[in-house]
Design a protein around this motif. Sequence first.
Motif, PDB file in Angstrom:
ATOM      1  N   HIS A  66      -3.754 -13.455  17.585  1.00 36.63           N
ATOM      2  CA  HIS A  66      -4.107 -12.905  16.467  1.00 36.63           C
ATOM      3  C   HIS A  66      -3.737 -11.359  16.285  1.00 36.63           C
ATOM      4  O   HIS A  66      -3.868 -10.495  17.208  1.00 36.63           O
ATOM      5  N   LEU A  67      -3.157 -11.267  15.195  1.00 36.68           N
ATOM      6  CA  LEU A  67      -2.592  -9.901  14.673  1.00 36.68           C
ATOM      7  C   LEU A  67      -3.731  -9.039  13.637  1.00 36.68           C
ATOM      8  O   LEU A  67      -3.738  -9.743  12.852  1.00 36.68           O
ATOM      9  N   ASN A  68      -4.224  -8.024  13.832  1.00 36.91           N
ATOM     10  CA  ASN A  68      -5.135  -7.259  12.985  1.00 36.91           C
ATOM     11  C   ASN A  68      -4.167  -6.001  12.735  1.00 36.91           C
ATOM     12  O   ASN A  68      -3.941  -5.125  13.785  1.00 36.91           O
ATOM     13  N   ALA A  69      -4.024  -5.557  11.505  1.00 38.96           N
ATOM     14  CA  ALA A  69      -3.583  -4.152  11.214  1.00 38.96           C
ATOM     15  C   ALA A  69      -4.279  -3.567  10.151  1.00 38.96           C
ATOM     16  O   ALA A  69      -4.786  -4.218   9.115  1.00 38.96           O
ATOM     17  N   SER A  70      -4.121  -2.405   9.959  1.00 42.21           N
ATOM     18  CA  SER A  70      -4.801  -1.437   8.619  1.00 42.21           C
ATOM     19  C   SER A  70      -3.498  -0.671   8.505  1.00 42.21           C
ATOM     20  O   SER A  70      -3.146   0.294   9.153  1.00 42.21           O
ATOM     21  N   ILE A  71      -2.970  -0.988   7.212  1.00 41.39           N
ATOM     22  CA  ILE A  71      -1.651  -0.236   6.749  1.00 41.39           C
ATOM     23  C   ILE A  71      -1.980   0.502   5.342  1.00 41.39           C
ATOM     24  O   ILE A  71      -3.200   0.034   4.544  1.00 41.39           O
ATOM     25  N   VAL A  72      -1.348   1.387   4.860  1.00 34.80           N
ATOM     26  CA  VAL A  72      -1.135   2.030   3.638  1.00 34.80           C
ATOM     27  C   VAL A  72       0.144   1.661   3.103  1.00 34.80           C
ATOM     28  O   VAL A  72       1.407   1.940   3.733  1.00 34.80           O
ATOM     29  N   GLN A  73       0.115   1.056   1.791  1.00 35.93           N
ATOM     30  CA  GLN A  73       1.740   0.867   1.295  1.00 35.93           C
ATOM     31  C   GLN A  73       1.445   1.162  -0.335  1.00 35.93           C
ATOM     32  O   GLN A  73       0.510   1.265  -0.959  1.00 35.93           O
ATOM     33  N   LEU A  74       2.649   1.138  -0.936  1.00 32.33           N
ATOM     34  CA  LEU A  74       2.922   1.492  -2.122  1.00 32.33           C
ATOM     35  C   LEU A  74       2.628   0.354  -3.321  1.00 32.33           C
ATOM     36  O   LEU A  74       2.903  -0.619  -2.736  1.00 32.33           O
ATOM     37  N   CYS A  75       1.895   0.631  -4.085  1.00 35.93           N
ATOM     38  CA  CYS A  75       1.806  -0.553  -5.198  1.00 35.93           C
ATOM     39  C   CYS A  75       2.996  -0.901  -5.756  1.00 35.93           C
ATOM     40  O   CYS A  75       3.728  -0.210  -6.082  1.00 35.93           O
ATOM     41  N   ALA A  76       3.341  -2.112  -6.009  1.00 35.19           N
ATOM     42  CA  ALA A  76       4.773  -2.521  -6.667  1.00 35.19           C
ATOM     43  C   ALA A  76       4.655  -2.349  -7.925  1.00 35.19           C
ATOM     44  O   ALA A  76       5.671  -1.969  -8.520  1.00 35.19           O
ATOM     45  N   ILE A  77       3.405  -2.076  -8.716  1.00 38.36           N
ATOM     46  CA  ILE A  77       3.418  -1.517  -9.984  1.00 38.36           C
ATOM     47  C   ILE A  77       3.319  -0.146 -10.311  1.00 38.36           C
ATOM     48  O   ILE A  77       3.992   0.645 -11.119  1.00 38.36           O
ATOM     49  N   SER A  78       2.437   0.487  -9.616  1.00 36.53           N
ATOM     50  CA  SER A  78       1.971   1.879 -10.003  1.00 36.53           C
ATOM     51  C   SER A  78       2.659   2.708  -9.252  1.00 36.53           C
ATOM     52  O   SER A  78       2.956   3.972  -9.191  1.00 36.53           O
ATOM     53  N   GLY A  79       3.246   2.289  -8.109  1.00 32.30           N
ATOM     54  CA  GLY A  79       3.817   3.279  -6.879  1.00 32.30           C
ATOM     55  C   GLY A  79       2.724   3.946  -6.101  1.00 32.30           C
ATOM     56  O   GLY A  79       3.161   5.046  -5.276  1.00 32.30           O
ATOM     57  N   GLU A  80       1.474   3.834  -6.271  1.00 31.16           N
ATOM     58  CA  GLU A  80       0.542   4.554  -5.801  1.00 31.16           C
ATOM     59  C   GLU A  80       0.096   3.978  -4.286  1.00 31.16           C
ATOM     60  O   GLU A  80       0.187   2.888  -4.216  1.00 31.16           O
ATOM     61  N   ASP A  81      -0.138   4.813  -3.348  1.00 34.66           N
ATOM     62  CA  ASP A  81      -0.557   4.248  -1.825  1.00 34.66           C
ATOM     63  C   ASP A  81      -1.880   3.575  -2.116  1.00 34.66           C
ATOM     64  O   ASP A  81      -2.916   3.997  -2.843  1.00 34.66           O
ATOM     65  N   PHE A  82      -2.057   2.488  -1.470  1.00 31.05           N
ATOM     66  CA  PHE A  82      -3.351   1.998  -1.151  1.00 31.05           C
ATOM     67  C   PHE A  82      -3.674   1.259  -0.045  1.00 31.05           C
ATOM     68  O   PHE A  82      -2.655   0.756   0.717  1.00 31.05           O
ATOM     69  N   PRO A  83      -4.853   1.078   0.590  1.00 30.57           N
ATOM     70  CA  PRO A  83      -4.901   0.472   1.764  1.00 30.57           C
ATOM     71  C   PRO A  83      -5.009  -1.031   1.780  1.00 30.57           C
ATOM     72  O   PRO A  83      -5.305  -1.677   0.934  1.00 30.57           O
ATOM     73  N   VAL A  84      -4.299  -1.559   2.934  1.00 31.16           N
ATOM     74  CA  VAL A  84      -4.310  -3.136   3.211  1.00 31.16           C
ATOM     75  C   VAL A  84      -4.898  -3.491   4.525  1.00 31.16           C
ATOM     76  O   VAL A  84      -4.341  -2.878   5.439  1.00 31.16           O
ATOM     77  N   THR A  85      -5.460  -4.427   4.658  1.00 26.82           N
ATOM     78  CA  THR A  85      -6.027  -4.970   5.924  1.00 26.82           C
ATOM     79  C   THR A  85      -5.297  -5.963   6.050  1.00 26.82           C
ATOM     80  O   THR A  85      -5.088  -7.176   5.148  1.00 26.82           O
ATOM     81  N   ILE A  86      -4.715  -6.522   7.301  1.00 18.89           N
ATOM     82  CA  ILE A  86      -3.811  -7.605   7.662  1.00 18.89           C
ATOM     83  C   ILE A  86      -4.672  -8.276   8.788  1.00 18.89           C
ATOM     84  O   ILE A  86      -4.923  -7.581   9.718  1.00 18.89           O
TER      85      ILE A  86
END
Length: 171
Positions: free
Chosen positions: A63-83
């Motif tokens: 299993h892979l667990n990750a916590s990333i921050v990526q750009l929103c495809a619409i607003s271009g703002e950073d937001f956190p994502v859990t994988i």
Amino acid sequence: MTMESEFSRIIDLRQINDELIVLEPTEAERRRLAGRFQLSEVNAMQATISLRREGDKVEAKGHLNASIVQLCAISGEDFPVTISEPIALRFIPFTGEHTPDEEIEITADDCDEIEYEGTTFDLGEAVAQSLALAIDPFAEGPNADKARAEHNLAGDTGSGAFAALAALKKG
């Protein structure tokens, strides 16, 4: 010319003893992975993988667990994502049976096979590629709807060519 992986963990086939391995990139490796995958940050990443050797083939499940921050495809703002993704790979020896331009048919089981040469393979690179596949390139952050409205991206059907076509259909 081979490219060096941002997260390399070389496994020697001869030293596998049906074991559980925990892989975590260092802070510098997380920064390089973020750059490679065009993320703002990789805050945390851990893969827990069980290796089982079957002759010259190795089954890697975990299993892979990750916590990333990526750009929103619409607003271009950073937001956190859990994988949180399962990993199921099989490392097989390189046979050299196909040429680079040759078309080959693969089954669903073949998709998760990774060829290696010699007696070693890079489990870290395989985990990095698994992370890349788990990232949604069209992910939308919490302000996506607001950005759509501000930039008139809401798909307004009240005007434009489609509204004109709809009016013709009614008439």
